[in-house]
Design a protein around this motif. Structure first.
Motif, short mmCIF file in Angstrom:
data_model
loop_
_atom_site.label_atom_id
_atom_site.label_comp_id
_atom_site.label_asym_id
_atom_site.label_seq_id
_atom_site.Cartn_x
_atom_site.Cartn_y
_atom_site.Cartn_z
N LEU A 197 0.87 -1.18 0.00
CA LEU A 197 0.00 0.00 0.00
C LEU A 197 0.90 1.23 0.00
O LEU A 197 2.12 1.11 0.22
CB LEU A 197 -0.93 0.01 1.22
N VAL A 198 0.31 2.36 -0.28
CA VAL A 198 1.09 3.61 -0.28
C VAL A 198 0.73 4.38 0.99
O VAL A 198 -0.45 4.63 1.26
CB VAL A 198 0.77 4.45 -1.53
N ILE A 199 1.73 4.75 1.78
CA ILE A 199 1.47 5.52 3.00
C ILE A 199 1.01 6.91 2.59
O ILE A 199 1.71 7.59 1.83
CB ILE A 199 2.74 5.62 3.86
N LEU B 246 -1.26 1.28 10.86
CA LEU B 246 -1.52 2.72 10.94
C LEU B 246 -2.23 3.22 9.67
O LEU B 246 -3.10 4.07 9.73
CB LEU B 246 -0.21 3.49 11.16
N CYS B 247 -1.84 2.66 8.52
CA CYS B 247 -2.42 3.12 7.26
C CYS B 247 -3.86 2.64 7.08
O CYS B 247 -4.72 3.36 6.59
CB CYS B 247 -1.59 2.62 6.07
N ARG B 248 -4.11 1.38 7.43
CA ARG B 248 -5.41 0.77 7.16
C ARG B 248 -6.56 1.55 7.78
O ARG B 248 -7.61 1.71 7.17
CB ARG B 248 -5.44 -0.67 7.70
N SER B 249 -6.35 2.02 9.01
CA SER B 249 -7.48 2.66 9.70
C SER B 249 -7.42 4.19 9.56
O SER B 249 -8.12 4.90 10.25
CB SER B 249 -7.46 2.26 11.16
N TYR B 250 -6.52 4.64 8.68
CA TYR B 250 -6.36 6.09 8.53
C TYR B 250 -7.55 6.69 7.77
O TYR B 250 -8.06 6.11 6.83
CB TYR B 250 -5.06 6.37 7.77
N ARG B 251 -8.03 7.81 8.21
CA ARG B 251 -9.01 8.59 7.46
C ARG B 251 -8.33 9.85 6.98
O ARG B 251 -7.52 10.42 7.70
CB ARG B 251 -10.16 9.03 8.37
N SER B 252 -8.68 10.32 5.82
CA SER B 252 -8.02 11.55 5.37
C SER B 252 -8.80 12.75 5.88
O SER B 252 -10.02 12.74 5.95
CB SER B 252 -7.91 11.57 3.84
N TRP B 253 -8.08 13.75 6.31
CA TRP B 253 -8.68 14.95 6.87
C TRP B 253 -8.03 16.13 6.18
O TRP B 253 -6.82 16.15 5.99
CB TRP B 253 -8.36 15.08 8.37
N GLY B 254 -8.81 17.11 5.86
CA GLY B 254 -8.18 18.34 5.42
C GLY B 254 -7.69 19.06 6.66
O GLY B 254 -8.37 19.08 7.67
N ASP B 255 -6.48 19.63 6.60
CA ASP B 255 -6.01 20.43 7.74
C ASP B 255 -6.89 21.65 7.89
O ASP B 255 -7.18 22.34 6.91
CB ASP B 255 -4.57 20.89 7.50
N LYS B 256 -7.31 21.92 9.09
CA LYS B 256 -8.03 23.16 9.35
C LYS B 256 -7.00 24.18 9.83
O LYS B 256 -6.36 23.96 10.87
CB LYS B 256 -9.11 22.91 10.40
N VAL B 257 -6.78 25.24 9.08
CA VAL B 257 -5.76 26.23 9.43
C VAL B 257 -6.45 27.47 10.00
O VAL B 257 -7.25 28.10 9.31
CB VAL B 257 -4.90 26.60 8.21
#
Lengths: 399, 83, 399, 83
Positions: free
Chosen positions: C15-17, C74-85
């Motif tokens: 998989l790709v990190i 760590l990757c499998r359960s990762y959700r993508s989030w946009g950074d809130k700045v």
């Protein structure tokens, strides 16, 4: 105190402990055995009375033997010294005579987390910070270089200056976990608080690389190690210090974890001696400004048993250590050391190879104030209410 | 105290110093003072005082310990115990 | 970096990190095995390359398996989030582009004692103290109650708030010796520095009662534990904090032993949220006064593997953590977290039974600044010479 | 989406909540929200989301996780995945 049911066992020593040695002897007896539940020196000072933990009666002979061994060892090699008193500010009447700890706790000014671990509330923090700030102002003319050091110190540094062998009883070793997935996960699953300690698998811990720093100035000598200094140095730093003191831990009088402001001198012998005298004079002004009752007099460090007699005698003989002992009115005749003025001769210069340009080991000295103890002495003598504190204190707090 | 007695005390003092710090006969005969040999440090100094007290049947008053940092001073102190 | 002789072994992950997860994965891989000498993530982010310590080739299969397990978990359960700045202060040009560590060391402004342990010299101390002083002035309108807490913390406190299970990798356990004459004397005789650790007999150590405190605010919640609060509280304290970070320790960017100023809120949910926003605003003013380039954006805590995905997702989902990330011009695109603004919801209120008068668990939040990192960011962006520092900094130092 | 389908989703959601936090049938049928049961805390919340995703063949967008703190909101989110 002398209730025989409280201390059912007695160890006749076959000698009388010199009055001025009682504190040192008591300090060491706490480390004799984990089976010891409590003890006291008899009023005649020729007997140790003690009590074992429940179910430990089988240990009576061993504990008896060790108590006798330690007490007689310390007494046999004792030399009597007259105290040399440099400054004395006695007082007949104090605003306050009670132990301030219960009231401090009630008013949210201190909180006991455990043995030797206390938090401070706003008034106590104000005293700690004001004294530190004012001490720095008092020694401004020394133009000290400000430094900051870690609170954890390498075992290499403590070995290099013999601390591990001279003060083993007060060490705090630091262990992180092994950098191993199985060990860490196993630890996390199994680690559990057992009422008075954490249950851990010893094999999940890495061997110790560091300890908690017992004093501020060791890091200074380690920084200067293996160098040739072209000029005398005066360095100041404030840091956390850690000394595990077993049954001697007691309120703010003796903490496992305390704050110290130090001023450190590195240079030729005469320079170091002269600076120490100057700081003694400057400190006296500050302590008087705070209207404290205190004495500055000769003292020794709490070496462990095997080093105790010789090292202490040496310190006494050469006037290496003076302490500021502030009166604690709640203990008749009692006092607490709030600061010390120390000469190390060339001990650290040799241990850490800090020399002159032509390679002669330099001398060092340091002055340290235990900030929580200063705050304790102030409230013990002047009470808890800031309105009743001396004008100098109130002024220094508001600056 | 005669010059002879003083010499006897000095040779005893040198012998105790040599023993205490493990010196060779040559070193023992040379100039000796606290800090040189290196083993004559704080711990060493007190060991030496105790050793001298035993060997010379003498008792060193506390206030004098700090002065006894070379051979002539030590010999003086032992020969004139009233000081 | 990709030199195959440097990292002879490869673990294809299948998989790709995700790019934004690389830092977290790297942070965890350091703890996989003591036999691991070094590693990197390939540029394609689908392979871990590694090197074993000499003579440890037999461990290759085990290490391979663990690296794969941790990275994929760590990757499998990762959700993508946009950074809130929340705040952004970018800068095109910096006065300084070089890593300041070598020059700081040369000029006596830092000293490396060991892994994660640094001393600071006068200029760095001036920055640390000035920022702390100025931060306190900045939040004066909050009228915080000043407290001081120990640096060692009871295992009971860390257990009560799940820290031991969530962050086992970063713990530092504290051991004193057993209160036993034979054990202490045996330790003193035998303890010896072995080049990278102290050789000690494990059975001379008492079981651990305390650890080094990883943060300031836990002691605050423990102080308030099992109480009902009649009004919201705002407390401030500065303390030493300790997180063992293995191979992640790196100059002043990541210390084992660092200083943190915290402001802590205890009260109803809306109160805590509102205070956090106010401190974010106040801090922004101070950071701008110091002319730092930084961003304030969402972040997560470095939970260990088993808790990582779920706890981090939870923090992200509820905007529980914002960090101030200051630019480090010597690392293109790089930054260091110098402060954080945290909401804990009612987690500590529940864990420590801190409630309202009618027993509802209170909410908590805290703001912390890592003082050594602030000093690092300042010299990294503005150089080592105080004459070149922004006017606000120079003013704050001299006050 | 019909009222019937909504009811089916709700009973599935309640079943997952009951399983995740080990509740009795009575508790599972009662009012449920984050914090009550106590096990529905930060760790519990994420376990629940993952459990719901599997059971309902649904994918929860990150920005929505924080809102899904009671049964009606969760049911809404699953029934209207475009939101």
């Amino acid at each position: 105190m002398g209730n025989p049911s409280e201390f059912p066992h007695s160890v006749p020593l076959g000698l009388v402990i010199p009055a001025e040695l009682v504190g040192d002897v008591v300090g060491k007896l706490h480390y004799v055995s984990e089976q010891l539940a409590g003890f006291r020196i008899s009023d005649s000072r020729d007997t140790v009375q003690f009590r074992l933990k429940p179910g430990q009666e089988a240990q009576r002979a061993l504990v008896t033997e060790r108590l006798r061994e330690v007490a007689t060892k310390l007494c046999r090699s004792y030399r009597s010294w007259g105290d040399k008193v440099l400054v004395s500010r006695p007082r007949e009447q104090f605003a306050c005579q009670e132990d301030p700890h219960p009231a401090l706790e009630r008013e949210g000014q201190i909180f006991r987390y455990g043995n030797g671990r206390y938090g401070l509330g706003p008034h106590m923090v104000a005293l700690v910070e004001a004294f530190d700030r004012q001490f720095l102002r008092t020694v401004e003319s020394f133009s000290p270089e400000a430094h900051q050091f870690p609170s954890i110190i390498g075992g290499d540094i403590l070995s290099r200056c013999r601390y591990i062998k001279s003060f083993p009883h007060s060490l705090s070793l630091v262990h992180h976990l092994r950098e191993d997935l199985e060990a860490i996960q196993g630890f996390a699953e199994q680690a559990e608080w057992g009422g008075d300690h954490l249950h851990v698998k010893p094999d999940s811990l890495a061997p110790p690389e560091t300890l908690l720093s017992p004093t501020v100035c060791f890091h200074c000598y380690a920084w200067l190690a293996d160098s040739k200094q072209t000029r005398p140095r005066i360095i100041t730093a404030r840091g956390k210090c850690f000394r595990f003191e077993s049954g001697n831990l007691r309120g703010l009088e003796r903490l496992w974890d305390f704050s110290m402001r130090e001023l450190i001198f590195v240079g030729p012998k005469e320079f170091v001696l002269e600076q120490r005298q100057k700081v003694i004079d400057a400190s006296t002004q500050l302590l008087d400004r705070w209207n404290l009752s205190y004495e500055i007099k000769t003292a020794t460090d709490p070496f462990f048993i095997d080093d105790f007699s010789q090292q202490s005698s040496f310190q006494r003989a050469f006037d290496l250590k003076f302490e500021v002992r502030a009166a604690l009115p709640y203990k008749p005749g009692g006092s607490v050391a709030i600061g010390s003025f120390n000469i190390h001769q060339d001990f650290f210069g040799r241990s850490f190879s800090i020399g002159t340009i032509d390679g002669q080991p330099l001398h060092t000295g340091c002055v340290g104030f235990g900030l929580e103890r200063v705050a304790l002495a102030l409230v013990a003598q002047h009470g808890l209410d800031p309105a009743g504190w001396p004008p100098g204190v109130r002024e220094d707090i508001s600056r | 105290m005669s010059e002879l007695e003083r010499e006897q005390v000095e040779s005893k003092v040198r012998a105790v110093i040599g023993q205490t710090f493990g010196l060779s006969p040559t070193e023992t005969a040379g100039e000796l003072r606290m800090g040189d040999p290196a083993a004559w440090d704080s711990m060493g100094h007190m060991q030496l005082i105790v050793g001298l007290e035993e060997a010379c049947n003498w008792s060193c008053p506390g206030h004098q310990i700090a002065e006894l940092v070379d051979v002539p001073t030590i010999v003086d102190a032992i020969c004139n115990p009233s000081n």
